[in-house]
Design a protein around this motif. Structure first.
Motif, short mmCIF file in Angstrom:
data_model
loop_
_atom_site.label_atom_id
_atom_site.label_comp_id
_atom_site.label_asym_id
_atom_site.label_seq_id
_atom_site.Cartn_x
_atom_site.Cartn_y
_atom_site.Cartn_z
N ALA A 82 0.85 -1.18 0.00
CA ALA A 82 0.00 0.00 0.00
C ALA A 82 0.89 1.23 0.00
N SER A 83 0.73 2.06 -1.01
CA SER A 83 1.48 3.31 -1.07
C SER A 83 0.48 4.45 -1.18
N LEU A 84 0.93 5.64 -0.89
CA LEU A 84 0.02 6.80 -1.02
C LEU A 84 -0.47 6.95 -2.45
N ALA A 85 0.41 6.72 -3.41
CA ALA A 85 0.01 6.83 -4.81
C ALA A 85 -1.06 5.80 -5.15
N ARG A 86 -0.86 4.57 -4.73
CA ARG A 86 -1.83 3.50 -5.02
C ARG A 86 -3.18 3.82 -4.38
N ILE A 87 -3.15 4.23 -3.12
CA ILE A 87 -4.40 4.55 -2.41
C ILE A 87 -5.10 5.73 -3.09
N GLY A 88 -4.33 6.74 -3.45
CA GLY A 88 -4.91 7.90 -4.13
C GLY A 88 -5.54 7.55 -5.47
N LEU A 89 -4.87 6.68 -6.22
CA LEU A 89 -5.40 6.29 -7.53
C LEU A 89 -6.66 5.44 -7.39
N VAL A 90 -6.70 4.55 -6.41
CA VAL A 90 -7.91 3.75 -6.19
C VAL A 90 -9.05 4.66 -5.75
N LEU A 91 -8.77 5.62 -4.87
CA LEU A 91 -9.81 6.57 -4.46
C LEU A 91 -10.30 7.39 -5.64
N GLY A 92 -9.40 7.76 -6.54
CA GLY A 92 -9.80 8.46 -7.76
C GLY A 92 -10.70 7.61 -8.63
N LEU A 93 -10.39 6.33 -8.72
CA LEU A 93 -11.22 5.41 -9.49
C LEU A 93 -12.62 5.30 -8.87
N VAL A 94 -12.67 5.19 -7.55
CA VAL A 94 -13.96 5.14 -6.86
C VAL A 94 -14.74 6.44 -7.09
N ALA A 95 -14.06 7.56 -7.03
CA ALA A 95 -14.72 8.85 -7.27
C ALA A 95 -15.31 8.91 -8.68
N CYS A 96 -14.60 8.36 -9.65
CA CYS A 96 -15.12 8.33 -11.02
C CYS A 96 -16.35 7.45 -11.14
N VAL A 97 -16.34 6.31 -10.46
CA VAL A 97 -17.50 5.41 -10.48
C VAL A 97 -18.70 6.11 -9.85
N VAL A 98 -18.50 6.76 -8.72
CA VAL A 98 -19.59 7.50 -8.07
C VAL A 98 -20.08 8.61 -8.99
N GLY A 99 -19.16 9.28 -9.64
CA GLY A 99 -19.53 10.34 -10.59
C GLY A 99 -20.39 9.82 -11.72
N LEU A 100 -20.07 8.64 -12.23
CA LEU A 100 -20.89 8.07 -13.31
C LEU A 100 -22.31 7.78 -12.82
N LYS A 101 -22.44 7.34 -11.59
CA LYS A 101 -23.78 7.09 -11.03
C LYS A 101 -24.54 8.41 -10.90
N VAL A 102 -23.85 9.43 -10.46
CA VAL A 102 -24.50 10.73 -10.24
C VAL A 102 -25.02 11.31 -11.55
N VAL A 103 -24.24 11.20 -12.62
CA VAL A 103 -24.66 11.81 -13.89
C VAL A 103 -25.57 10.92 -14.72
N SER A 104 -25.77 9.69 -14.29
CA SER A 104 -26.65 8.78 -15.06
C SER A 104 -28.11 8.99 -14.71
#
Length: 104
Positions: A82-104
């Motif tokens: 677990a690195s800060l970069a990995r955690i940040g990128l996974v959180l970014g991916l989750v944010a994108c998934v949530v964003g897709l739900k919001v705009v759908s």
């Protein structure tokens, strides 16, 4: 209901991806069975969800959930660091998934 099924299918994607890694090239029986069952159920759920959710959105959400959870499982099992970069990128991916739900 389609969104619930899509999320569950994304979770199953993480299950089958993790089982695939544990199957040791399909040499271990139980992980191979989990892989086949998980993949089948995950695909059926994805197909069902795509009847109500646009294909691009459904696929992106499915992959995002599966990829994120697969990374989390690998980190928790100490198979990946677990690195800060990995955690940040996974959180970014989750944010994108949530964003897709919001705009759908």
């Amino acid at each position: 209901m389609a969104w619930v099924i899509l999320v569950l299918s994304g979770v199953l994607e993480a299950v089958w991806a993790t089982a695939l890694g544990a199957s040791n090239g399909f040499r271990r029986v139980v992980p191979t069975i989990v892989f086949v069952a998980g993949m089948g159920l995950s695909m059926v759920g994805l197909a069902f969800a795509m009847q109500e959710i646009p294909v691009g959105t459904a696929y992106a959400v499915w992959v995002g959930i599966g990829a994120s959870l697969t990374v989390v499982v690998a980190v928790l099992r100490r198979q990946e660091a677990a690195s800060l970069a990995r955690i940040g990128l996974v959180l970014g991916l989750v944010a994108c998934v949530v964003g897709l739900k919001v705009v759908s």
